[in-house]
Design an enzyme around this catalytic site. Structure first.
Site, PDB file in Angstrom:
ATOM      1  N   GLY A 100      43.032   3.295 -22.065  1.00  0.00           N
ATOM      2  CA  GLY A 100      42.716   3.025 -23.479  1.00  0.00           C
ATOM      3  C   GLY A 100      41.634   2.008 -23.752  1.00  0.00           C
TER       4      GLY A 100
ATOM      5  N   LYS B  35      38.123  -1.191 -28.910  1.00  0.00           N
ATOM      6  CA  LYS B  35      38.062  -2.658 -28.926  1.00  0.00           C
ATOM      7  C   LYS B  35      36.664  -3.165 -28.578  1.00  0.00           C
ATOM      8  CE  LYS B  35      42.025  -2.603 -30.409  1.00  0.00           C
ATOM      9  NZ  LYS B  35      43.354  -3.083 -30.147  1.00  0.00           N
TER      10      LYS B  35
ATOM     11  N   HIS C 211      40.955  -6.903 -36.477  1.00  0.00           N
ATOM     12  CA  HIS C 211      42.064  -6.197 -35.827  1.00  0.00           C
ATOM     13  C   HIS C 211      43.175  -6.006 -36.869  1.00  0.00           C
ATOM     14  CE1 HIS C 211      45.030  -6.127 -32.139  1.00  0.00           C
ATOM     15  NE2 HIS C 211      44.638  -4.923 -32.465  1.00  0.00           N
TER      16      HIS C 211
ATOM     17  N   CYS D 171      52.423  -5.759 -31.960  1.00  0.00           N
ATOM     18  CA  CYS D 171      53.222  -6.612 -32.845  1.00  0.00           C
ATOM     19  C   CYS D 171      53.421  -6.006 -34.234  1.00  0.00           C
ATOM     20  CB  CYS D 171      52.613  -8.002 -32.948  1.00  0.00           C
ATOM     21  SG  CYS D 171      52.786  -8.938 -31.418  1.00  0.00           S
ATOM     22  N   GLY D 172      53.229  -4.691 -34.370  1.00  0.00           N
ATOM     23  CA  GLY D 172      53.709  -4.048 -35.592  1.00  0.00           C
ATOM     24  C   GLY D 172      52.691  -3.435 -36.540  1.00  0.00           C
ATOM     25  N   LYS D 173      51.423  -3.305 -36.146  1.00  0.00           N
ATOM     26  CA  LYS D 173      50.442  -2.725 -37.084  1.00  0.00           C
ATOM     27  C   LYS D 173      50.732  -1.247 -37.371  1.00  0.00           C
ATOM     28  CE  LYS D 173      46.881  -4.020 -34.693  1.00  0.00           C
ATOM     29  NZ  LYS D 173      47.710  -4.756 -33.707  1.00  0.00           N
TER      30      LYS D 173
ATOM     31  N   ASN E 212      54.015  -0.128 -22.274  1.00  0.00           N
ATOM     32  CA  ASN E 212      52.746   0.088 -22.990  1.00  0.00           C
ATOM     33  C   ASN E 212      52.352   1.572 -22.950  1.00  0.00           C
ATOM     34  OD1 ASN E 212      50.473  -0.839 -24.500  1.00  0.00           O
ATOM     35  ND2 ASN E 212      49.216  -0.760 -22.648  1.00  0.00           N
TER      36      ASN E 212
ATOM     37  N   GLY F 199      61.217  -0.376 -42.112  1.00  0.00           N
ATOM     38  CA  GLY F 199      61.222   0.041 -43.524  1.00  0.00           C
ATOM     39  C   GLY F 199      61.572  -1.076 -44.490  1.00  0.00           C
TER      40      GLY F 199
HETATM   41  P1  GTP Z   1      48.589  -2.197 -30.847  1.00  0.00           P
HETATM   42  O1  GTP Z   1      48.372  -0.735 -30.904  1.00  0.00           O
HETATM   43  O2  GTP Z   1      48.777  -2.709 -29.455  1.00  0.00           O
HETATM   44  O3  GTP Z   1      47.545  -2.970 -31.557  1.00  0.00           O
HETATM   45  O4  GTP Z   1      50.057  -2.489 -31.498  1.00  0.00           O
HETATM   46  P2  GTP Z   1      50.576  -2.526 -33.013  1.00  0.00           P
HETATM   47  O5  GTP Z   1      50.266  -3.851 -33.629  1.00  0.00           O
HETATM   48  O6  GTP Z   1      50.145  -1.327 -33.753  1.00  0.00           O
HETATM   49  O7  GTP Z   1      52.168  -2.509 -32.790  1.00  0.00           O
HETATM   50  P3  GTP Z   1      53.244  -1.360 -33.111  1.00  0.00           P
HETATM   51  O8  GTP Z   1      53.385  -1.093 -34.579  1.00  0.00           O
HETATM   52  O9  GTP Z   1      52.977  -0.207 -32.242  1.00  0.00           O
HETATM   53  O10 GTP Z   1      54.588  -2.086 -32.635  1.00  0.00           O
HETATM   54  C1  GTP Z   1      54.753  -2.581 -31.342  1.00  0.00           C
HETATM   55  C2  GTP Z   1      56.186  -2.921 -31.063  1.00  0.00           C
HETATM   56  O11 GTP Z   1      56.726  -3.788 -32.052  1.00  0.00           O
HETATM   57  C3  GTP Z   1      57.082  -1.682 -31.036  1.00  0.00           C
HETATM   58  O12 GTP Z   1      57.975  -1.781 -29.960  1.00  0.00           O
HETATM   59  C4  GTP Z   1      57.824  -1.765 -32.348  1.00  0.00           C
HETATM   60  O13 GTP Z   1      59.075  -1.152 -32.275  1.00  0.00           O
HETATM   61  C5  GTP Z   1      57.915  -3.264 -32.606  1.00  0.00           C
HETATM   62  N1  GTP Z   1      57.955  -3.542 -34.066  1.00  0.00           N
HETATM   63  C6  GTP Z   1      57.084  -3.114 -34.996  1.00  0.00           C
HETATM   64  N2  GTP Z   1      57.457  -3.517 -36.242  1.00  0.00           N
HETATM   65  C7  GTP Z   1      58.596  -4.217 -36.082  1.00  0.00           C
HETATM   66  C8  GTP Z   1      59.473  -4.897 -36.993  1.00  0.00           C
HETATM   67  O14 GTP Z   1      59.290  -4.921 -38.212  1.00  0.00           O
HETATM   68  N3  GTP Z   1      60.555  -5.526 -36.444  1.00  0.00           N
HETATM   69  C9  GTP Z   1      60.795  -5.525 -35.094  1.00  0.00           C
HETATM   70  N4  GTP Z   1      61.866  -6.166 -34.652  1.00  0.00           N
HETATM   71  N5  GTP Z   1      59.992  -4.880 -34.209  1.00  0.00           N
HETATM   72  C10 GTP Z   1      58.909  -4.246 -34.697  1.00  0.00           C
HETATM   73  C1  SPV Z   2      45.672  -3.211 -28.421  1.00  0.00           C
HETATM   74  O1  SPV Z   2      45.957  -3.622 -27.286  1.00  0.00           O
HETATM   75  O2  SPV Z   2      45.527  -3.990 -29.386  1.00  0.00           O
HETATM   76  C2  SPV Z   2      45.556  -1.767 -28.671  1.00  0.00           C
HETATM   77  C3  SPV Z   2      45.574  -0.862 -27.523  1.00  0.00           C
HETATM   78  O3  SPV Z   2      45.383  -1.357 -29.799  1.00  0.00           O
HETATM   79  S1  SPV Z   2      44.028  -0.821 -26.721  1.00  0.00           S
HETATM   80  O4  SPV Z   2      43.223   0.242 -27.334  1.00  0.00           O
HETATM   81  O5  SPV Z   2      44.274  -0.499 -25.321  1.00  0.00           O
HETATM   82  O6  SPV Z   2      43.350  -2.074 -26.868  1.00  0.00           O
HETATM   83 MN    MN Z   3      45.401  -3.033 -31.323  1.00  0.00          MN
END
Ligand code: GTP
Ligand code: SPV
Ligand code: MN
Length: 580
Positions: free
Chosen positions: A207, A215, A235, A259-261, A372, A499
């Site tokens: 990725g 990125k 980001h 972390c939840g995006k 991951n 939610g």
């Molecule tokens: P990247 O793609 O790496 O940038 O990640 P992202 O910021 O999009 O994170 P994503 O929404 O995929 O969530 C990553 C992890 O955090 C998953 O395991 C989710 O289940 C968890 N997560 C997301 N939102 C919440 C929340 O509101 N509460 C909790 N406890 N966990 C969460």
């Molecule tokens: C991140 O790590 O913030 C991602 C996945 O969104 S990657 O495209 O591998 O950077």
């Molecule tokens: Mn990301």
């Protein structure tokens, strides 16, 4: 046919350097895509999923599963322009080293030339780039994530463009059998030359290391381009929220990797009458409109989302998005030919093939899917895609959300006291590390604006750039800070999250509309505890914890030396007065 002279010249230079067997110019058609997918199936890189239409599983090399931050370099002409948070090497030296690695690196392979556009094709805020890669896997993923081929070439015209060079770093000698996931972890380098607008990435197929559109370009190079041209690359997710009265506001949100995006971007609200629609789940390019408002486009065309943890309860819209035409990396394979990962179902299947290709049962000690593990899918398949997803000017932003993964100290929700205070909150973000990057998981580290691995220039200059955005003629969106990840004594999440995060958004909405009283504290405007279930725990402010936070921040800010903006020292000073 390629008309652009810069592109013609670059292709010839790279052909001479990398010595591929052949060159293929990618046009973006379905037929071409099907041929590339077939090639990946023939090579066993892609395992077709019997139970999921037109979908494929890839298992990576076990040493190529995440971004490699210690091998990622910003090679600006001047070292200080990369700043203390980035790896730096003299650009001439690094270029020589990379030329050495790329020399002959595509022998026995096809060199794919992939012109692409980041952002809607008709948007003045979009930018054209070209990736040269020896990986068909990269090409088919780029087709989901960006707008590739002829439309991008047309947009390019005879202009210069961002150059992204990628090789898996495994040339094939005559008759040598290819591996299913060729890569070269020992010699992996992800190198950015911001002044030249170039990325050179060697040795990884994963990725963020290999999809240089994401990125490398849309954040690291784009931050530095935006700084010069007056726009911002962040980001951030982008969502449209509609309240029960039918009014709509757009928000952006920055959270560190994993972390939840994506989850917030596709949220299914638990409050009746509310609706959330997705413009983007990872990257926002933002500019100020003539109307003084902040506008955002999503430069991407698809999602590269975390699979692990995605379930009908947490993110049903993501599951609907990946029902078909999806690629999966490092998830587990079920007996009937579908995918599985931890969290997808409460009860795991009795037998799986794990992400390493080995038999797995619920008794197995290791996880079936890599933490991951990821999916790649076109945004067009998202059932809650916002109608303004492709709007050339983007969407107007009413509020900015920052956040991190903190099991203690940081309350569920607050609003910054001012733009300057909001920039301080962004700069002061810390978060527990996740599996998105190679290295230890769960270690607290500073991750300002969730941009630690993605800011392509000196982070202190980036802070200053954020401060400079405030101007009298602009309508500054209020800034909020959230933490969904507080844990109780038993290590359980206090806040239900997912939610239910709509409750936090509703509070922000009412604050933006001046309809909600809040308590003014040194940490910002805080909700009344009674307004949230378990509010006592979610808004507990512990003096000793914040004293430690202040000390940590003081040491961190010092690492930026003279460049650290005085305004942020002032904000830290105010916080210290409140807690010491
Ligand atoms: P990247 O793609 O790496 O940038 O990640 P992202 O910021 O999009 O994170 P994503 O929404 O995929 O969530 C990553 C992890 O955090 C998953 O395991 C989710 O289940 C968890 N997560 C997301 N939102 C919440 C929340 O509101 N509460 C909790 N406890 N966990 C969460
Ligand atoms: C991140 O790590 O913030 C991602 C996945 O969104 S990657 O495209 O591998 O950077
Ligand atoms: Mn990301």
């Amino acid at each position: 046919m390629i008309q652009n002279e810069y592109l013609q010249k670059w292709i010839e230079e790279m052909r001479t350097l990398c010595q591929p067997d052949s060159v293929q110019i990618i046009t973006g058609t379905d037929e071409e895509n099907q041929q590339l997918i077939q090639k990946l199936v023939d090579k066993k890189t892609f395992i077709p999923l019997k139970k999921r239409q037109n979908s494929y599983l890839a298992r990576s090399n076990v040493d190529d599963v995440a971004r490699v931050e210690d091998r990622t370099f910003i090679c600006s002409n001047i070292k200080d322009d990369a700043g203390p948070t980035n790896n730096w090497a003299p650009p001439d030296e690094m270029r020589k080293k990379m030329e050495g690695l790329f020399k002959g690196s595509m022998r026995g392979r096809t060199m794919y030339v992939v012109p692409y556009c980041m952002g809607p094709l008709k948007s003045p805020w979009s930018r054209v780039a070209c990736t040269i890669t020896d990986s068909a896997y990269v090409v088919v993923n780029m087709r989901m994530m960006t707008r590739i081929g002829d439309p991008a070439l047309q947009m390019l015209g005879n202009n210069d463009f961002v150059k992204c060079l990628h090789s898996v770093g495994k040339p094939l000698e005559k008759g040598q059998q290819d591996s299913t996931w060729p890569c070269n972890p020992k010699d992996t380098y992800i190198v950015h030359f911001p002044e030249k607008k170039e990325v050179w990435s060697f040795g990884s197929g994963y990725g963020g290391n290999a999809l240089l559109n994401k990125k490398c370009f849309a954040l690291r190079l784009a931050t530095s381009m935006g700084r010069k041209e007056g726009w911002m690359a962040e980001h951030m997710l982008i969502i449209g929220v509609t309240n029960p009265q039918g009014e709509k506001k757009y928000f952006t949100g920055a959270f560190p990797s994993a972390c939840g995006k994506t989850n917030l971007a596709m949220l299914t609200p638990t409050l009746p009458g509310w609706k959330v629609e997705c413009v983007g789940d990872d990257i926002a390019w933002m500019h100020w409109g003539d109307d003084g408002r902040l506008w955002a486009i999503n430069p991407e065309a698809g999602f590269f989302g975390v699979a692990s943890g995605t379930s009908p309860k947490t993110n049903i819209n993501a599951l609907k998005t990946i029902e078909k035409n999806a690629f999966f990396a490092n998830v587990a394979l079920t007996e009937d030919g579908d995918v599985w990962w931890e969290g997808l179902t409460d009860v795991p299947p009795k037998h799986l093939i794990d992400w390493k290709g080995k038999d797995w049962t619920p008794e197995s000690k290791e996880k079936a899917a890599h933490p991951n593990s990821r999916f790649t899918v076109s945004a067009k398949q998202c059932p809650v895609l916002d109608p303004n997803f492709e709007a050339p000017q983007g969407v107007p932003i009413s509020g900015i959300i920052f956040g991190g993964r903190r099991s203690t100290t940081v309350p569920l929700l607050r609003q910054a006291l001012s733009w300057q205070h909001g920039v301080f909150l962004g700069a002061g973000t810390s978060s527990e590390t996740t599996a998105a990057a190679k290295g230890a998981v769960g270690e607290l580290r500073h991750d300002p604006f969730s941009m630690l691995p993605f800011c392509g220039y000196n982070m202190a200059d980036y802070f200053a750039f954020w401060l400079q955005q405030e101007k009298p003629e602009r309508k500054m969106p209020p800034i909020f800070f959230v933490n969904w990840f507080l844990k109780d004594k038993d290590g359980k999440f206090i806040w239900p999250g997912f939610g239910d995060n709509i409750q936090a958004i509703k509070w922000m909405w009412d604050r933006i509309d001046n309809k909600k009283e809040a308590e003014k504290t040194a940490l910002g405007f805080l909700p009344k505890k009674e307004e949230f279930p378990r509010g006592d725990e979610l808004f507990a402010i512990r003096k000793e914890e914040w004293q430690k936070e202040c000390d940590d921040l003081q040491n961190y800010f010092k690492t930026f030396g003279q460049k650290m903006p005085k305004e942020l020292w002032d904000e830290l000073g105010k916080l210290k007065v409140a807690f010491f």
